[in-house]
Write a protein that holds these residues in place. Structure first.
Motif, PDB file in Angstrom:
ATOM      1  N   SER A  27       0.916  -1.341   0.040  1.00 44.91           N
ATOM      2  CA  SER A  27       0.037   0.132  -0.007  1.00 44.91           C
ATOM      3  C   SER A  27       0.839   1.395  -0.046  1.00 44.91           C
ATOM      4  CB  SER A  27      -1.033  -0.100   1.181  1.00 44.91           C
ATOM      5  OG  SER A  27      -0.209   0.147   2.416  1.00 44.91           O
ATOM      6  N   MET A  28       0.291   2.247  -0.472  1.00 43.54           N
ATOM      7  CA  MET A  28       1.022   3.615  -0.431  1.00 43.54           C
ATOM      8  C   MET A  28       0.196   4.877  -0.289  1.00 43.54           C
ATOM      9  SD  MET A  28       2.652   3.632  -4.293  1.00 43.54           S
ATOM     10  CE  MET A  28       3.668   4.970  -4.275  1.00 43.54           C
ATOM     11  N   ASP A  29       0.568   5.838   0.150  1.00 44.67           N
ATOM     12  CA  ASP A  29      -0.228   6.945   0.117  1.00 44.67           C
ATOM     13  C   ASP A  29       0.304   8.103  -0.468  1.00 44.67           C
ATOM     14  OD1 ASP A  29      -2.009   5.817   2.218  1.00 44.67           O
ATOM     15  OD2 ASP A  29      -0.766   6.397   3.699  1.00 44.67           O
ATOM     16  N   ILE A  30      -0.496   8.765  -1.243  1.00 39.95           N
ATOM     17  CA  ILE A  30       0.360   9.845  -2.133  1.00 39.95           C
ATOM     18  C   ILE A  30      -0.816  11.154  -1.889  1.00 39.95           C
ATOM     19  CG2 ILE A  30       1.372   8.419  -3.715  1.00 39.95           C
ATOM     20  CD1 ILE A  30      -0.827   9.192  -5.807  1.00 39.95           C
ATOM     21  N   PHE A  31      -0.120  12.251  -2.138  1.00 43.87           N
ATOM     22  CA  PHE A  31      -0.779  13.386  -2.319  1.00 43.87           C
ATOM     23  C   PHE A  31      -1.004  13.917  -3.643  1.00 43.87           C
ATOM     24  CE2 PHE A  31      -1.841  18.016  -2.243  1.00 43.87           C
ATOM     25  CZ  PHE A  31      -2.949  18.005  -1.423  1.00 43.87           C
ATOM     26  N   ALA A  32      -1.928  13.903  -4.486  1.00 47.84           N
ATOM     27  CA  ALA A  32      -1.882  14.223  -5.859  1.00 47.84           C
ATOM     28  C   ALA A  32      -3.313  15.018  -6.132  1.00 47.84           C
ATOM     29  CB  ALA A  32      -1.929  12.874  -6.828  1.00 47.84           C
ATOM     30  N   TYR A  36      -5.671  13.529  -0.864  1.00 42.99           N
ATOM     31  CA  TYR A  36      -4.843  12.680   0.012  1.00 42.99           C
ATOM     32  C   TYR A  36      -5.300  11.206  -0.739  1.00 42.99           C
ATOM     33  CZ  TYR A  36      -2.530  15.770   3.037  1.00 42.99           C
ATOM     34  OH  TYR A  36      -1.921  16.899   3.407  1.00 42.99           O
ATOM     35  N   MET A  37      -4.465  10.398  -1.256  1.00 43.23           N
ATOM     36  CA  MET A  37      -4.864   9.233  -1.741  1.00 43.23           C
ATOM     37  C   MET A  37      -4.439   8.085  -1.160  1.00 43.23           C
ATOM     38  SD  MET A  37      -4.895  10.131  -5.960  1.00 43.23           S
ATOM     39  CE  MET A  37      -5.835  11.632  -6.600  1.00 43.23           C
ATOM     40  N   SER A  38      -5.000   6.896  -1.087  1.00 43.25           N
ATOM     41  CA  SER A  38      -4.483   5.768  -0.483  1.00 43.25           C
ATOM     42  C   SER A  38      -4.672   4.525  -1.319  1.00 43.25           C
ATOM     43  CB  SER A  38      -5.243   5.606   0.946  1.00 43.25           C
ATOM     44  OG  SER A  38      -4.836   4.483   1.461  1.00 43.25           O
ATOM     45  N   LEU A  39      -3.613   3.788  -1.748  1.00 43.00           N
ATOM     46  CA  LEU A  39      -3.422   2.942  -2.840  1.00 43.00           C
ATOM     47  C   LEU A  39      -3.479   1.643  -2.213  1.00 43.00           C
ATOM     48  CD1 LEU A  39      -1.614   5.006  -5.653  1.00 43.00           C
ATOM     49  CD2 LEU A  39      -4.089   5.367  -4.857  1.00 43.00           C
ATOM     50  N   MET A  40      -3.857   0.644  -2.677  1.00 38.17           N
ATOM     51  CA  MET A  40      -3.470  -0.698  -2.019  1.00 38.17           C
ATOM     52  C   MET A  40      -3.516  -1.875  -3.170  1.00 38.17           C
ATOM     53  SD  MET A  40      -5.316  -2.551   1.402  1.00 38.17           S
ATOM     54  CE  MET A  40      -6.141  -0.973   1.625  1.00 38.17           C
ATOM     55  N   ALA A  41      -2.800  -2.798  -3.217  1.00 30.10           N
ATOM     56  CA  ALA A  41      -3.096  -3.811  -4.077  1.00 30.10           C
ATOM     57  C   ALA A  41      -2.368  -5.049  -3.515  1.00 30.10           C
ATOM     58  CB  ALA A  41      -2.176  -3.475  -5.517  1.00 30.10           C
ATOM     59  N   TYR A  42      -2.959  -6.325  -4.293  1.00 29.02           N
ATOM     60  CA  TYR A  42      -2.716  -7.570  -3.656  1.00 29.02           C
ATOM     61  C   TYR A  42      -2.237  -8.548  -4.691  1.00 29.02           C
ATOM     62  CZ  TYR A  42      -5.546  -6.265   0.263  1.00 29.02           C
ATOM     63  OH  TYR A  42      -6.123  -5.460   1.406  1.00 29.02           O
ATOM     64  N   GLY A  43      -1.235  -9.471  -4.403  1.00 28.29           N
ATOM     65  CA  GLY A  43      -0.483 -10.156  -5.074  1.00 28.29           C
ATOM     66  C   GLY A  43       0.792  -9.969  -5.635  1.00 28.29           C
ATOM     67  N   THR A 183      -5.279  -8.728  -9.657  1.00 28.87           N
ATOM     68  CA  THR A 183      -6.741  -8.867  -9.768  1.00 28.87           C
ATOM     69  C   THR A 183      -7.224  -8.453  -8.615  1.00 28.87           C
ATOM     70  OG1 THR A 183      -6.137 -11.086  -8.863  1.00 28.87           O
ATOM     71  CG2 THR A 183      -6.155 -10.878 -11.291  1.00 28.87           C
ATOM     72  N   SER A 184      -6.781  -7.751  -7.483  1.00 27.60           N
ATOM     73  CA  SER A 184      -7.449  -7.320  -6.268  1.00 27.60           C
ATOM     74  C   SER A 184      -6.676  -5.863  -5.934  1.00 27.60           C
ATOM     75  CB  SER A 184      -7.182  -8.382  -5.493  1.00 27.60           C
ATOM     76  OG  SER A 184      -7.784  -7.916  -4.238  1.00 27.60           O
ATOM     77  N   ALA A 185      -7.370  -4.884  -6.099  1.00 30.00           N
ATOM     78  CA  ALA A 185      -6.629  -3.539  -5.368  1.00 30.00           C
ATOM     79  C   ALA A 185      -8.088  -2.547  -5.381  1.00 30.00           C
ATOM     80  CB  ALA A 185      -5.766  -3.092  -6.558  1.00 30.00           C
ATOM     81  N   ILE A 193     -13.469   6.106  -5.666  1.00 33.24           N
ATOM     82  CA  ILE A 193     -12.906   4.902  -4.974  1.00 33.24           C
ATOM     83  C   ILE A 193     -12.916   4.134  -6.387  1.00 33.24           C
ATOM     84  CG2 ILE A 193     -13.419   2.777  -3.789  1.00 33.24           C
ATOM     85  CD1 ILE A 193     -13.076   4.997  -2.031  1.00 33.24           C
ATOM     86  N   GLN A 194     -11.882   3.483  -6.822  1.00 36.53           N
ATOM     87  CA  GLN A 194     -11.607   2.624  -7.835  1.00 36.53           C
ATOM     88  C   GLN A 194     -11.228   1.297  -7.246  1.00 36.53           C
ATOM     89  OE1 GLN A 194     -12.015   3.104 -11.618  1.00 36.53           O
ATOM     90  NE2 GLN A 194     -11.945   0.940 -11.159  1.00 36.53           N
ATOM     91  N   THR A 195     -12.097   0.093  -7.576  1.00 37.10           N
ATOM     92  CA  THR A 195     -11.743  -1.101  -7.321  1.00 37.10           C
ATOM     93  C   THR A 195     -11.271  -1.865  -8.414  1.00 37.10           C
ATOM     94  OG1 THR A 195     -13.702  -2.168  -7.529  1.00 37.10           O
ATOM     95  CG2 THR A 195     -13.071  -1.030  -5.112  1.00 37.10           C
ATOM     96  N   ILE A 196     -10.141  -2.944  -8.171  1.00 40.78           N
ATOM     97  CA  ILE A 196     -10.075  -3.926  -9.355  1.00 40.78           C
ATOM     98  C   ILE A 196     -10.279  -5.229  -8.497  1.00 40.78           C
ATOM     99  CG2 ILE A 196      -7.873  -4.920 -10.435  1.00 40.78           C
ATOM    100  CD1 ILE A 196      -7.533  -1.327  -9.614  1.00 40.78           C
ATOM    101  N   GLY A 197     -10.865  -6.100  -9.474  1.00 43.37           N
ATOM    102  CA  GLY A 197     -11.563  -7.455  -9.028  1.00 43.37           C
ATOM    103  C   GLY A 197     -12.244  -7.217  -7.506  1.00 43.37           C
ATOM    104  N   ALA A 198     -12.224  -8.588  -6.753  1.00 38.64           N
ATOM    105  CA  ALA A 198     -12.552  -8.596  -5.705  1.00 38.64           C
ATOM    106  C   ALA A 198     -11.676  -8.461  -4.572  1.00 38.64           C
ATOM    107  CB  ALA A 198     -13.573 -10.100  -5.492  1.00 38.64           C
ATOM    108  N   LYS A 199     -11.931  -8.476  -3.210  1.00 33.37           N
ATOM    109  CA  LYS A 199     -10.911  -8.616  -2.130  1.00 33.37           C
ATOM    110  C   LYS A 199      -9.987  -9.671  -2.311  1.00 33.37           C
ATOM    111  CE  LYS A 199     -12.580  -7.757   2.093  1.00 33.37           C
ATOM    112  NZ  LYS A 199     -13.837  -7.411   3.098  1.00 33.37           N
ATOM    113  N   PRO A 200      -8.864 -10.078  -1.645  1.00 33.45           N
ATOM    114  CA  PRO A 200      -8.066 -11.122  -2.104  1.00 33.45           C
ATOM    115  C   PRO A 200      -8.923 -12.457  -1.604  1.00 33.45           C
ATOM    116  CG  PRO A 200      -6.731  -9.470  -0.890  1.00 33.45           C
ATOM    117  CD  PRO A 200      -8.205  -8.968  -1.022  1.00 33.45           C
TER     118      PRO A 200
END
Ligand code: AMP
Ligand code: MG
Length: 337
Positions: A27-32, A36-43, A183-185, A193-200
């Motif tokens: 996961s990473m937090d950015i300011f853009a 404030y944005m919080s991005l999280m991805a799995y896999g 496949t999960s983010a 909010i933008q989601t990719i796929g389902a939760k892990p």
């Protein structure tokens, strides 16, 4: 033989352990984009993929920021034309112009001079006079944007893509994550909010919808997979005038003033984050009656509207996955669409 058996047993244990352990997570937090944005991805590759997705968000900001003199949009506004617009710019300006007709003029990318007069893009907030607004509005309208040689604007016309930019950035970031095989983010970009796929674990993401009158509380939640959830709310950016009134940043093109047509938060849920973003801004401006009419006529659009009298309007498609919370548990839900 014993050694071989021990080896196979060890391999099986390892395999079981691997399949039970949590997937790689980054996961990473950015300011853009002023957020404030919080991005999280799995896999696998989630770190590299997220870093590139964040770069893409920053690149989109560089392109579309009206406050950066070197951005492509500033060049367009300053010169009145762009001979060789980037694909992103051409797509967004065209989409903005096309949408204007779809939503009966509520979404208007040529309102920038009006937005400037209110000082929303600078820190000098101001209440423009009626006369100023009437004058500025006479130079707005999407018919003043032309696409013959790249993009050309009529005199005194300037465009702002703030109502669509974050949705587009989210979509582009999601495309990059997908290219990396993610496949999960979950990309939390403020009201977008933008989601990719389902939760892990394969279950749906549960996304909270903020109470526009109490930001520490939620109106409810929606359970979704692989969709964008975009909210427009006057509470996101506003100032209090000397008259004690709140003035927010979502402008009604008919009046040049902050829209006050009954809706205090409009959320759109769908596959295309760009469209969700433009539509959430549009529904907010349309107000309760016109937004309900629009949603009744467009069953493909899913939305949650909160009105100033704390009534909920929810489209048929999203109602089964919407759960009211807190003070909204006993509120009547009007199902539309
Ligand atoms: P959003 O938060 O997506 O609803 O977008 C709000 C932003 O869109 C504002 O900060 C302005 O930059 C821009 N905007 C305001 N009013 C309009 C409008 N009527 N049509 C298009 N963009 C607008
Ligand atoms: Mg928007």
């Amino acid at each position: 033989m014993k050694i071989k058996f021990a080896l196979i047993a060890a391999m099986i244990v390892t395999l079981i352990l691997c399949s039970c352990s949590q997937p790689e997570e980054y996961s990473m937090d950015i300011f853009a984009m002023d957020t404030y944005m919080s991005l999280m991805a799995y896999g696998r590759n989630s770190e590299k993929a997220l870093e590139e997705a964040a770069e893409e968000i920053e690149k989109t900001e560089e392109l579309l920021s009206v406050t950066r003199p070197d951005s492509e949009i500033s060049q367009l506004n300053e010169n009145g034309f762009l001979e060789n617009p980037s694909d992103d710019m051409l797509y967004l300006v065209k989409t903005g112009v096309e949408l204007n007709g779809e939503v009966d003029g509520a979404f208007d990318i040529t309102l920038y001079p009006v937005i400037q007069a209110w000082g929303f893009t600078t820190e000098s907030k101001n209440i423009p006079t009626e006369e100023t607004l009437v004058g500025l509005l006479s130079d707005t309208g999407v018919e003043r944007v032309h696409f013959e040689n790249g993009i050309t604007l009529d005199d005194n016309t300037k465009v702002d893509l703030g109502g669509i930019a974050k949705g587009y950035a989210g979509k582009k970031a999601a495309d990059i994550l997908k290219q990396y095989g993610i496949t999960s983010a979950l990309l939390n970009m403020g009201g977008n909010i933008q989601t990719i796929g389902a939760k892990p674990d394969g279950s749906s993401w549960k996304i909270g919808i903020k109470d526009p009158q109490n930001e520490s509380s939620l109106v409810g939640s929606v359970e979704i997979i692989d969709k964008a959830v975009v909210t427009s709310g006057g509470y996101e950016r506003f100032f209090i005038g000397d008259d004690g009134k709140r003035y927010h940043h979502i402008i009604d093109p008919k009046t040049g003033k902050p829209a006050e047509n009954g809706i205090i938060s409009a959320t759109v849920i769908g596959d295309d984050g760009t469209l969700c973003d433009a539509l959430s801004t549009s529904l907010y401006i349309m107000g309760t009656e016109k937004a309900s009419e629009y949603l009744n006529a467009h069953s493909e659009t899913n939305a949650i509207l909160v009105t100033e009298d704390r009534t909920l309007y929810i489209t048929r498609g999203i109602e089964p996955v919407f759960k009211p919370l807190n003070e909204y548990i006993n509120t009547t839900i009007n199902v539309i669409g």
